[in-house]
Design an enzyme around this catalytic site. Structure first.
Site: not given
Ligand code: AMP
Ligand code: ZN
Length: 112
Positions: A98, A100
């Site tokens: 993903h 950001h």
């Molecule tokens: P990372 O920590 O870089 O793997 O990013 C994962 C991101 O996913 C974090 O910023 C979380 O806040 C986000 N996240 C986790 N669960 C969800 C969800 N159900 N909907 C939207 N974002 C999410």
């Protein structure tokens, strides 16, 4: 992938606040925003992280960047940051690639 949160979000099996979607990727607002605008762009295909990008899937990744350019233009974002965390030490918590996209506040460099 069966037990992947972001595969389920892309498939609509878990609700999310959609920003954009097409055949190859899905974009949705982060549940825990770190900036006034914070959304995630993911390929529909399960790729564990940017470290798993290769010749077989790099076109999908390039498409994600096209989509980032398109969405940010549409949202009127002239300055923004794109971040992808790879591995636990770098802060990756969801092991589906993903990007950001963060905007709307001053950013510091280097990131913490
Ligand atoms: P990372 O920590 O870089 O793997 O990013 C994962 C991101 O996913 C974090 O910023 C979380 O806040 C986000 N996240 C986790 N669960 C969800 C969800 N159900 N909907 C939207 N974002 C999410
Ligand atoms: Zn996945």
């Amino acid at each position: 992938m069966m037990d992947c949160l972001f595969c389920k979000i892309a498939a609509g099996e878990i609700p999310s606040k959609k920003v954009y979607e097409d055949d190859l990727c899905y974009a949705f607002y982060d549940i825990d925003p770190q900036a006034p605008t914070h959304f995630l762009v993911i390929p529909r295909q399960h790729i564990e992280s940017a470290a798993a990008v290769d010749a077989s899937n790099s076109a999908v990744v390039a498409h994600c960047f096209e989509v980032i350019a398109k969405i940010t233009k549409e949202l009127g974002l002239e300055s923004f940051r794109v971040v992808s965390n790879i591995g636990e030490q770098a802060g990756q918590s969801v092991f589906h690639l993903h990007f950001h996209v963060l905007a709307g506040r001053d950013m510091t460099w280097p990131p913490g």
